[in-house]
Design a protein around this motif. Structure first.
Motif, short mmCIF file in Angstrom:
data_model
loop_
_atom_site.label_atom_id
_atom_site.label_comp_id
_atom_site.label_asym_id
_atom_site.label_seq_id
_atom_site.Cartn_x
_atom_site.Cartn_y
_atom_site.Cartn_z
N VAL A 58 0.67 -1.42 0.04
CA VAL A 58 0.04 -0.13 0.61
C VAL A 58 0.73 1.33 0.44
N ASP A 59 1.41 1.26 0.90
CA ASP A 59 2.52 2.47 0.84
C ASP A 59 3.83 2.43 -0.19
N GLN A 60 3.56 1.69 -0.79
CA GLN A 60 4.73 1.77 -2.47
C GLN A 60 3.67 2.58 -3.68
N ARG A 61 2.05 2.09 -3.49
CA ARG A 61 1.56 2.76 -4.10
C ARG A 61 1.18 4.23 -3.39
N LEU A 62 1.35 4.47 -2.43
CA LEU A 62 1.11 5.80 -1.90
C LEU A 62 2.09 6.65 -2.40
N ARG A 63 3.43 6.05 -2.51
CA ARG A 63 4.54 7.14 -3.17
C ARG A 63 4.76 7.00 -4.15
N ARG A 64 3.86 6.36 -5.22
CA ARG A 64 3.96 6.60 -6.76
C ARG A 64 2.73 7.83 -7.29
N LEU A 65 1.90 7.99 -6.02
CA LEU A 65 0.89 9.05 -6.36
C LEU A 65 2.61 10.81 -7.10
N PRO A 66 1.71 11.50 -7.63
CA PRO A 66 2.15 12.68 -7.96
C PRO A 66 2.30 13.59 -6.43
#
Length: 147
Positions: A58-66
Protein backbone atom coordinates in the motif's frame (compact mmCIF):
# COMPACT_ATOMS: atom_id res chain seq x y z
CA UNK A 1 1.39 -13.45 1.58
CA UNK A 2 -1.42 -14.28 3.99
CA UNK A 3 -4.93 -14.45 2.63
CA UNK A 4 -7.66 -13.07 4.88
CA UNK A 5 -11.01 -14.71 4.25
CA UNK A 6 -14.24 -15.09 6.17
CA UNK A 7 -16.54 -12.99 8.31
CA UNK A 8 -16.59 -12.96 12.10
CA UNK A 9 -18.42 -10.80 14.64
CA UNK A 10 -16.62 -9.90 17.86
CA UNK A 11 -17.27 -7.77 20.90
CA UNK A 12 -15.27 -4.59 21.43
CA UNK A 13 -14.39 -4.20 25.10
CA UNK A 14 -14.38 -0.96 27.10
CA UNK A 15 -10.69 -0.43 26.25
CA UNK A 16 -11.34 -0.61 22.49
CA UNK A 17 -9.89 -4.11 22.10
CA UNK A 18 -11.19 -6.61 19.58
CA UNK A 19 -10.05 -10.17 18.96
CA UNK A 20 -8.44 -11.08 15.68
CA UNK A 21 -9.30 -14.69 14.77
CA UNK A 22 -6.35 -17.07 14.96
CA UNK A 23 -6.82 -18.06 11.32
CA UNK A 24 -6.42 -14.41 10.35
CA UNK A 25 -3.30 -13.97 12.52
CA UNK A 26 -1.45 -16.88 10.96
CA UNK A 27 1.44 -15.92 8.79
CA UNK A 28 2.44 -17.76 5.68
CA UNK A 29 3.33 -21.41 6.07
CA UNK A 30 6.66 -21.68 7.86
CA UNK A 31 6.64 -18.07 9.09
CA UNK A 32 5.80 -16.76 12.53
CA UNK A 33 2.20 -15.67 13.25
CA UNK A 34 1.43 -12.03 12.54
CA UNK A 35 2.06 -10.03 15.72
CA UNK A 36 1.82 -6.50 14.36
CA UNK A 37 -0.67 -4.98 11.94
CA UNK A 38 -1.20 -1.53 10.43
CA UNK A 39 -4.67 -0.09 11.05
CA UNK A 40 -6.07 2.64 8.80
CA UNK A 41 -9.38 4.13 7.79
CA UNK A 42 -10.87 2.07 4.99
CA UNK A 43 -13.50 2.96 2.45
CA UNK A 44 -17.28 3.28 2.87
CA UNK A 45 -16.80 3.84 6.59
CA UNK A 46 -14.84 0.79 7.73
CA UNK A 47 -11.33 0.34 9.08
CA UNK A 48 -8.65 -1.60 7.19
CA UNK A 49 -6.22 -3.88 8.98
CA UNK A 50 -3.09 -4.80 7.00
CA UNK A 51 -0.20 -7.12 7.74
CA UNK A 52 3.06 -5.18 7.68
CA UNK A 53 3.95 -7.01 4.47
CA UNK A 54 0.74 -5.89 2.76
CA UNK A 55 1.08 -2.36 4.18
CA UNK A 56 4.44 -2.14 2.38
CA UNK A 57 2.56 -2.69 -0.90
CA UNK A 58 0.00 0.00 0.00
CA UNK A 59 2.80 2.39 0.94
CA UNK A 60 4.55 1.77 -2.38
CA UNK A 61 1.36 2.70 -4.22
CA UNK A 62 0.99 5.86 -2.14
CA UNK A 63 4.59 6.83 -2.93
CA UNK A 64 3.80 6.66 -6.66
CA UNK A 65 1.09 9.32 -6.36
CA UNK A 66 2.30 12.57 -7.95
CA UNK A 67 3.16 15.07 -5.21
CA UNK A 68 2.34 17.90 -7.58
CA UNK A 69 -1.29 16.82 -7.81
CA UNK A 70 -3.66 18.33 -5.28
CA UNK A 71 -5.95 15.28 -5.24
CA UNK A 72 -3.03 12.93 -4.50
CA UNK A 73 -1.89 15.07 -1.58
CA UNK A 74 -5.44 15.41 -0.25
CA UNK A 75 -6.03 11.66 -0.46
CA UNK A 76 -2.77 10.87 1.31
CA UNK A 77 -3.54 13.31 4.13
CA UNK A 78 -7.00 11.90 4.68
CA UNK A 79 -5.91 8.27 4.34
CA UNK A 80 -2.85 8.55 6.58
CA UNK A 81 -4.46 10.81 9.20
CA UNK A 82 -4.96 8.18 11.91
CA UNK A 83 -2.87 5.26 10.62
CA UNK A 84 -1.30 3.33 13.47
CA UNK A 85 0.66 0.13 14.06
CA UNK A 86 -1.16 -2.18 16.46
CA UNK A 87 0.23 -5.22 18.25
CA UNK A 88 -1.62 -8.43 18.95
CA UNK A 89 -1.70 -9.09 22.70
CA UNK A 90 -1.44 -12.49 24.40
CA UNK A 91 -5.22 -12.98 24.04
CA UNK A 92 -5.12 -12.35 20.28
CA UNK A 93 -6.61 -8.83 20.48
CA UNK A 94 -5.66 -5.48 19.04
CA UNK A 95 -6.56 -2.11 20.53
CA UNK A 96 -8.37 0.25 18.18
CA UNK A 97 -7.54 3.90 18.99
CA UNK A 98 -10.51 6.07 19.92
CA UNK A 99 -10.10 8.29 16.83
CA UNK A 100 -10.52 5.26 14.55
CA UNK A 101 -13.39 3.88 16.64
CA UNK A 102 -15.18 7.20 16.10
CA UNK A 103 -14.40 7.36 12.38
CA UNK A 104 -15.80 3.85 11.84
CA UNK A 105 -18.82 4.37 14.10
CA UNK A 106 -17.88 1.33 16.20
CA UNK A 107 -19.54 0.62 19.54
CA UNK A 108 -19.93 -2.72 21.33
CA UNK A 109 -19.25 -5.08 18.43
CA UNK A 110 -17.45 -5.24 15.13
CA UNK A 111 -17.65 -7.42 12.06
CA UNK A 112 -14.28 -8.53 10.72
CA UNK A 113 -14.54 -9.12 6.99
CA UNK A 114 -11.68 -10.78 5.12
CA UNK A 115 -10.77 -9.09 1.84
CA UNK A 116 -7.93 -11.43 0.77
CA UNK A 117 -5.12 -8.89 1.27
CA UNK A 118 -6.47 -7.25 4.44
CA UNK A 119 -9.28 -7.27 6.97
CA UNK A 120 -12.06 -4.73 7.12
CA UNK A 121 -13.49 -3.86 10.54
CA UNK A 122 -17.11 -2.72 10.33
CA UNK A 123 -19.92 -1.38 12.43
CA UNK A 124 -22.46 -4.20 11.83
CA UNK A 125 -25.30 -1.87 10.77
CA UNK A 126 -23.06 0.09 8.41
CA UNK A 127 -21.80 -3.13 6.79
CA UNK A 128 -25.36 -4.41 6.37
CA UNK A 129 -26.31 -1.16 4.60
CA UNK A 130 -23.25 -1.14 2.32
CA UNK A 131 -23.61 -4.82 1.39
CA UNK A 132 -27.33 -4.31 0.80
CA UNK A 133 -26.58 -1.56 -1.69
CA UNK A 134 -24.08 -3.80 -3.50
CA UNK A 135 -26.45 -6.78 -3.53
CA UNK A 136 -29.19 -4.65 -5.08
CA UNK A 137 -26.97 -4.07 -8.12
CA UNK A 138 -24.84 -7.21 -7.91
CA UNK A 139 -25.32 -8.28 -11.53
CA UNK A 140 -24.55 -4.80 -12.84
CA UNK A 141 -21.45 -4.57 -10.62
CA UNK A 142 -20.28 -7.96 -11.88
CA UNK A 143 -20.70 -6.84 -15.46
CA UNK A 144 -18.60 -3.73 -14.78
CA UNK A 145 -15.77 -5.27 -12.79
CA UNK A 146 -15.50 -8.85 -14.07
CA UNK A 147 -14.65 -7.95 -17.67
Amino acid sequence: MSSFLGTETYAIDHKGRVAIPAAMRRGERGKKPIGTFVLAEGFEGCLALYSEEEWTRVDQRLRRLPMGGRSGRAFQRAFLLDVVKVSVDAQGRITIPSALIARAGLDKEAVLLGQRTHLEIWNPERLHRVVGEAEATFEDLAEDVMK
